[in-house]
Scaffold this active site. Structure first.
Site, PDB file in Angstrom:
ATOM      1  N   GLU A 142     -21.923 -53.945  78.173  1.00  0.00           N
ATOM      2  CA  GLU A 142     -21.554 -55.167  78.898  1.00  0.00           C
ATOM      3  C   GLU A 142     -21.123 -54.797  80.313  1.00  0.00           C
ATOM      4  OE1 GLU A 142     -20.394 -58.497  75.903  1.00  0.00           O
ATOM      5  OE2 GLU A 142     -18.618 -57.448  76.538  1.00  0.00           O
ATOM      6  N   HIS A 180     -13.345 -54.240  74.587  1.00  0.00           N
ATOM      7  CA  HIS A 180     -13.937 -55.212  75.515  1.00  0.00           C
ATOM      8  C   HIS A 180     -13.330 -54.998  76.899  1.00  0.00           C
ATOM      9  CE1 HIS A 180     -14.972 -58.953  77.480  1.00  0.00           C
ATOM     10  NE2 HIS A 180     -15.925 -59.082  76.575  1.00  0.00           N
ATOM     11  N   GLU A 215     -12.316 -56.958  79.054  1.00  0.00           N
ATOM     12  CA  GLU A 215     -11.129 -57.774  79.359  1.00  0.00           C
ATOM     13  C   GLU A 215      -9.877 -57.113  78.805  1.00  0.00           C
ATOM     14  OE1 GLU A 215     -12.695 -61.482  77.875  1.00  0.00           O
ATOM     15  OE2 GLU A 215     -14.131 -61.486  79.528  1.00  0.00           O
ATOM     16  N   GLY A 263     -20.756 -64.464  75.062  1.00  0.00           N
ATOM     17  CA  GLY A 263     -19.472 -65.101  75.342  1.00  0.00           C
ATOM     18  C   GLY A 263     -19.637 -66.603  75.499  1.00  0.00           C
ATOM     19  N   GLY A 264     -19.668 -67.053  76.743  1.00  0.00           N
ATOM     20  CA  GLY A 264     -19.686 -68.492  77.028  1.00  0.00           C
ATOM     21  C   GLY A 264     -20.700 -69.287  76.221  1.00  0.00           C
ATOM     22  N   SER A 308     -23.515 -62.743  80.404  1.00  0.00           N
ATOM     23  CA  SER A 308     -24.303 -63.902  80.842  1.00  0.00           C
ATOM     24  C   SER A 308     -25.651 -64.021  80.121  1.00  0.00           C
ATOM     25  CB  SER A 308     -24.488 -63.877  82.362  1.00  0.00           C
ATOM     26  OG  SER A 308     -23.220 -63.985  83.010  1.00  0.00           O
ATOM     27  N   GLY A 351     -19.417 -63.439  82.246  1.00  0.00           N
ATOM     28  CA  GLY A 351     -18.871 -64.728  82.660  1.00  0.00           C
ATOM     29  C   GLY A 351     -19.238 -65.125  84.085  1.00  0.00           C
ATOM     30  N   ASN A 365     -18.818 -64.006  70.876  1.00  0.00           N
ATOM     31  CA  ASN A 365     -17.446 -63.601  71.193  1.00  0.00           C
ATOM     32  C   ASN A 365     -16.760 -64.823  71.788  1.00  0.00           C
ATOM     33  OD1 ASN A 365     -15.072 -62.557  72.171  1.00  0.00           O
ATOM     34  ND2 ASN A 365     -16.029 -61.334  73.801  1.00  0.00           N
ATOM     35  N   TRP A 366     -15.959 -65.485  70.947  1.00  0.00           N
ATOM     36  CA  TRP A 366     -15.360 -66.754  71.388  1.00  0.00           C
ATOM     37  C   TRP A 366     -14.263 -66.536  72.431  1.00  0.00           C
ATOM     38  CZ3 TRP A 366     -14.399 -70.475  66.629  1.00  0.00           C
ATOM     39  CH2 TRP A 366     -15.635 -70.813  66.054  1.00  0.00           C
ATOM     40  N   LYS A 367     -13.790 -65.299  72.559  1.00  0.00           N
ATOM     41  CA  LYS A 367     -12.633 -65.041  73.438  1.00  0.00           C
ATOM     42  C   LYS A 367     -11.494 -65.980  73.033  1.00  0.00           C
ATOM     43  CE  LYS A 367     -15.821 -63.261  76.791  1.00  0.00           C
ATOM     44  NZ  LYS A 367     -16.093 -62.890  78.184  1.00  0.00           N
TER      45      LYS A 367
HETATM   46  P1  PGA Z   1     -20.460 -63.953  78.720  1.00  0.00           P
HETATM   47  O1  PGA Z   1     -19.446 -62.917  77.993  1.00  0.00           O
HETATM   48  O2  PGA Z   1     -21.628 -64.147  77.792  1.00  0.00           O
HETATM   49  O3  PGA Z   1     -19.636 -65.217  78.878  1.00  0.00           O
HETATM   50  O4  PGA Z   1     -20.852 -63.340  80.011  1.00  0.00           O
HETATM   51  C1  PGA Z   1     -19.913 -61.832  77.240  1.00  0.00           C
HETATM   52  C2  PGA Z   1     -18.738 -61.041  76.703  1.00  0.00           C
HETATM   53  O5  PGA Z   1     -17.756 -60.864  77.429  1.00  0.00           O
HETATM   54  O6  PGA Z   1     -18.767 -60.578  75.546  1.00  0.00           O
END
Ligand code: PGA
Length: 256
Positions: A172, A100, A102, A235-236, A214, A178, A13-15
């Protein structure tokens, strides 16, 4: 086949990250690395929708599938700035992340809106990756199952058993996203087992259940080893080809 031998799915998930030049380098590296993985691991990337055409042209013919991070609750019309699921399908996409945390937090998306977006994605032939997860306060109050159960139920109520079977669900925990503070494998497995039972009651026990929050090369294998964790939403660590591919390899090491 035991649950441990399920195929694994790892989705980036590149966001809101990426630019044309950097994307090309990253996508080429992922395509090449994924080509060396066993078929029991499927790899995907969910990119900003603006880069779908680029992603399609670079990944077509590779084992890597692609998708977006959100879709509109509408199929077309006067909804300035929105991207509809059928538009996403035009670019060969497989996945659409919906719900998600966010988007739930920063865009005030309700559980009902997430359910409608899931329906739009399914109608367009996409596989929705439905995200659920509790905040730290909710976990500390002992209401994790109640929260994620309600988030999942809102979606399942709107779907037939056949439609539910086409989902991917991602657990999640908001406090793990994050933050560098992943859920332990025991914490994650417990919630996954709970979600699995909910899905089984709907006749959709085989829905892939991804853990996100994470996930890094050094904790991925332990998480993916759990019987109800079918892979990860990353994500990251999905923005660095080495880290992302190391996580994919961890999935391969425990895939059937
Ligand atoms: P993260 O994000 O791996 O940076 O914690 C995961 C996500 O929000 O899908």
């Amino acid at each position: 086949m035991s649950k441990q031998q399920r195929a694994k799915l790892v989705v980036g998930n590149w966001k809101m990250h990426g630019r044309l030049a950097a994307n090309a380098t990253l996508l080429r590296a992922i395509a090449q690395g994924a080509g060396e993985l066993p078929a029991a691991v499927r790899v995907g990337v969910c990119v900003p929708s603006l880069y779908l055409a680029q992603t399609q042209s670079l990944l077509e013919g590779s084992p890597v599938v692609w998708g977006v991070q959100d879709v509109s609750a509408f199929t077309h019309g006067a909804y300035t700035g929105e991207v509809a699921a059928p538009m996403v399908s035009d670019f060969g996409a497989m996945f659409a992340i919906v719900g998600h945390s966010e988007r739930r937090a920063y865009h005030r998306e309700s559980a009902e809106l997430v359910a409608v977006k899931t329906q739009r994605a399914l109608e367009a032939g996409l596989t929705p990756i439905v995200c659920v997860g509790e905040t730290l306060e909710e976990r500390e109050a002992g209401s994790t199952e109640q929260v994620v159960g309600a988030q999942l139920d809102e979606v399942l109520e709107k779907l037939s058993a056949e439609e539910a079977a086409r989902l991917v669900v991602a657990y999640e925990p908001v406090w793990a996203i994050g933050t560098g503070k992943s859920a332990t494998s025991e914490q994650a497995q417990a919630v996954h087992a709970f979600l699995r039972a909910r899905l089984a009651a709907k006749g959709a026990a085989d829905v892939p259940l991804l853990y996100g929050g994470s996930v890094k090369p050094d904790n991925a294998e332990e998480l993916f080893r759990q019987p109800d964790i079918d892979g990860g939403l990353i994500g990251g660590a999905s923005l660095k080809d080495r880290d992302f591919l190391a996580i994919c390899k961890a999935a391969a090491s425990v895939a059937g």
